[in-house]
Design a protein around this motif. Sequence first.
Motif, short mmCIF file in Angstrom:
data_model
loop_
_atom_site.label_atom_id
_atom_site.label_comp_id
_atom_site.label_asym_id
_atom_site.label_seq_id
_atom_site.Cartn_x
_atom_site.Cartn_y
_atom_site.Cartn_z
N PRO A 221 0.81 -1.23 0.00
CA PRO A 221 0.00 0.00 0.00
C PRO A 221 0.84 1.28 0.00
CG PRO A 221 -0.82 -1.54 1.65
CD PRO A 221 0.46 -2.10 1.12
N ALA A 222 1.96 1.27 0.71
CA ALA A 222 2.80 2.47 0.74
C ALA A 222 3.41 2.75 -0.63
CB ALA A 222 3.90 2.31 1.79
N GLN A 223 3.89 1.70 -1.29
CA GLN A 223 4.47 1.88 -2.62
C GLN A 223 3.40 2.29 -3.63
OE1 GLN A 223 7.73 1.73 -3.31
NE2 GLN A 223 7.30 2.36 -5.40
N GLU A 224 2.23 1.69 -3.51
CA GLU A 224 1.12 2.04 -4.41
C GLU A 224 0.74 3.51 -4.25
OE1 GLU A 224 -3.32 0.35 -5.48
OE2 GLU A 224 -2.59 0.17 -3.43
N GLU A 225 0.67 3.97 -3.01
CA GLU A 225 0.32 5.37 -2.74
C GLU A 225 1.41 6.31 -3.26
OE1 GLU A 225 -1.93 8.57 -1.47
OE2 GLU A 225 -2.51 6.47 -1.60
N ALA A 226 2.67 5.95 -3.05
CA ALA A 226 3.77 6.79 -3.53
C ALA A 226 3.76 6.91 -5.05
CB ALA A 226 5.11 6.23 -3.05
N ASN A 227 3.53 5.78 -5.73
CA ASN A 227 3.47 5.81 -7.20
C ASN A 227 2.31 6.66 -7.68
OD1 ASN A 227 5.66 4.15 -7.44
ND2 ASN A 227 4.50 2.31 -7.89
N ALA A 228 1.15 6.48 -7.06
CA ALA A 228 -0.04 7.21 -7.48
C ALA A 228 0.10 8.70 -7.23
CB ALA A 228 -1.27 6.66 -6.77
N THR A 229 0.65 9.07 -6.08
CA THR A 229 0.83 10.48 -5.76
C THR A 229 1.83 11.14 -6.71
OG1 THR A 229 0.38 10.00 -3.44
CG2 THR A 229 1.43 12.09 -3.91
N ALA A 230 2.92 10.45 -7.00
CA ALA A 230 3.92 11.00 -7.93
C ALA A 230 3.34 11.16 -9.33
CB ALA A 230 5.15 10.11 -7.96
N ALA A 231 2.57 10.17 -9.77
CA ALA A 231 1.95 10.26 -11.10
C ALA A 231 0.95 11.41 -11.16
CB ALA A 231 1.26 8.95 -11.44
N ALA A 232 0.18 11.59 -10.10
CA ALA A 232 -0.79 12.69 -10.06
C ALA A 232 -0.10 14.04 -10.09
CB ALA A 232 -1.68 12.57 -8.82
N HIS A 233 0.99 14.17 -9.35
CA HIS A 233 1.73 15.44 -9.34
C HIS A 233 2.34 15.73 -10.71
CE1 HIS A 233 3.98 18.80 -7.78
NE2 HIS A 233 5.08 18.30 -8.32
N GLN B 68 1.24 14.73 -13.58
CA GLN B 68 0.15 15.09 -14.49
C GLN B 68 -0.33 16.51 -14.23
OE1 GLN B 68 -0.99 13.41 -17.07
NE2 GLN B 68 -2.42 15.04 -17.55
N TYR B 69 -0.42 16.91 -12.96
CA TYR B 69 -0.85 18.26 -12.61
C TYR B 69 0.12 19.30 -13.16
CZ TYR B 69 -2.15 22.29 -9.79
OH TYR B 69 -2.53 23.55 -9.38
N VAL B 70 1.41 19.08 -12.96
CA VAL B 70 2.42 20.04 -13.43
C VAL B 70 2.43 20.09 -14.95
CG1 VAL B 70 4.90 20.49 -13.51
CG2 VAL B 70 3.82 19.86 -11.36
N THR B 71 2.29 18.95 -15.60
CA THR B 71 2.25 18.92 -17.06
C THR B 71 1.03 19.66 -17.59
OG1 THR B 71 3.38 16.80 -17.05
CG2 THR B 71 2.21 17.39 -19.06
N CYS B 72 -0.10 19.46 -16.95
CA CYS B 72 -1.33 20.15 -17.36
C CYS B 72 -1.18 21.67 -17.19
CB CYS B 72 -2.51 19.62 -16.56
SG CYS B 72 -4.07 20.45 -16.91
N LEU B 73 -0.59 22.08 -16.06
CA LEU B 73 -0.38 23.52 -15.86
C LEU B 73 0.53 24.10 -16.93
CD1 LEU B 73 0.03 24.06 -12.03
CD2 LEU B 73 -1.84 24.78 -13.49
N SER B 74 1.56 23.35 -17.31
CA SER B 74 2.46 23.83 -18.36
C SER B 74 1.72 24.00 -19.67
CB SER B 74 3.61 22.84 -18.55
OG SER B 74 4.40 22.81 -17.41
N SER B 75 0.83 23.06 -19.97
CA SER B 75 0.08 23.17 -21.23
C SER B 75 -0.90 24.33 -21.19
CB SER B 75 -0.65 21.86 -21.53
OG SER B 75 -1.72 21.67 -20.62
#
Length: 107
Positions: free
Chosen positions: A78-90, A92-99
């Motif tokens: 669960p910890a690794q799953e949460e870390a992966n998901a949080t990093a992917a979400a961040h 995506q957020y930064v990429t979207c802001l750049s666009s």
Amino acid sequence: MLRSMVRAFALCAAVVTLAGCVDANAPTLVPVAAPFDPPLNLPAVAHHICVGDGNFMYREAKKQYELRAGMGGYPIDPAQEEANATAAAHRQYVTCLSSQGYRIADR
């Protein structure tokens, strides 16, 4: 007298209502090339759009992690799953802001 009191009350009600709309945790968005190429949307609109993209990527990353764990035959951490998901979400957020033409300001 009564008219000015009603106006003052209406102003106070509007200020209180709008103060509830401010998100203290929302990042400060800075336009990247404002004079030459203005941003696509207003900062609040871009933030809202990109939060939606980040939330979608968070759910998708969790689902992909579970699929990889199932295919690989190893238990879900669960910890690794949460870390992966949080990093992917961040990301995506930064990429979207750049666009959208913004970057997150350093605080």
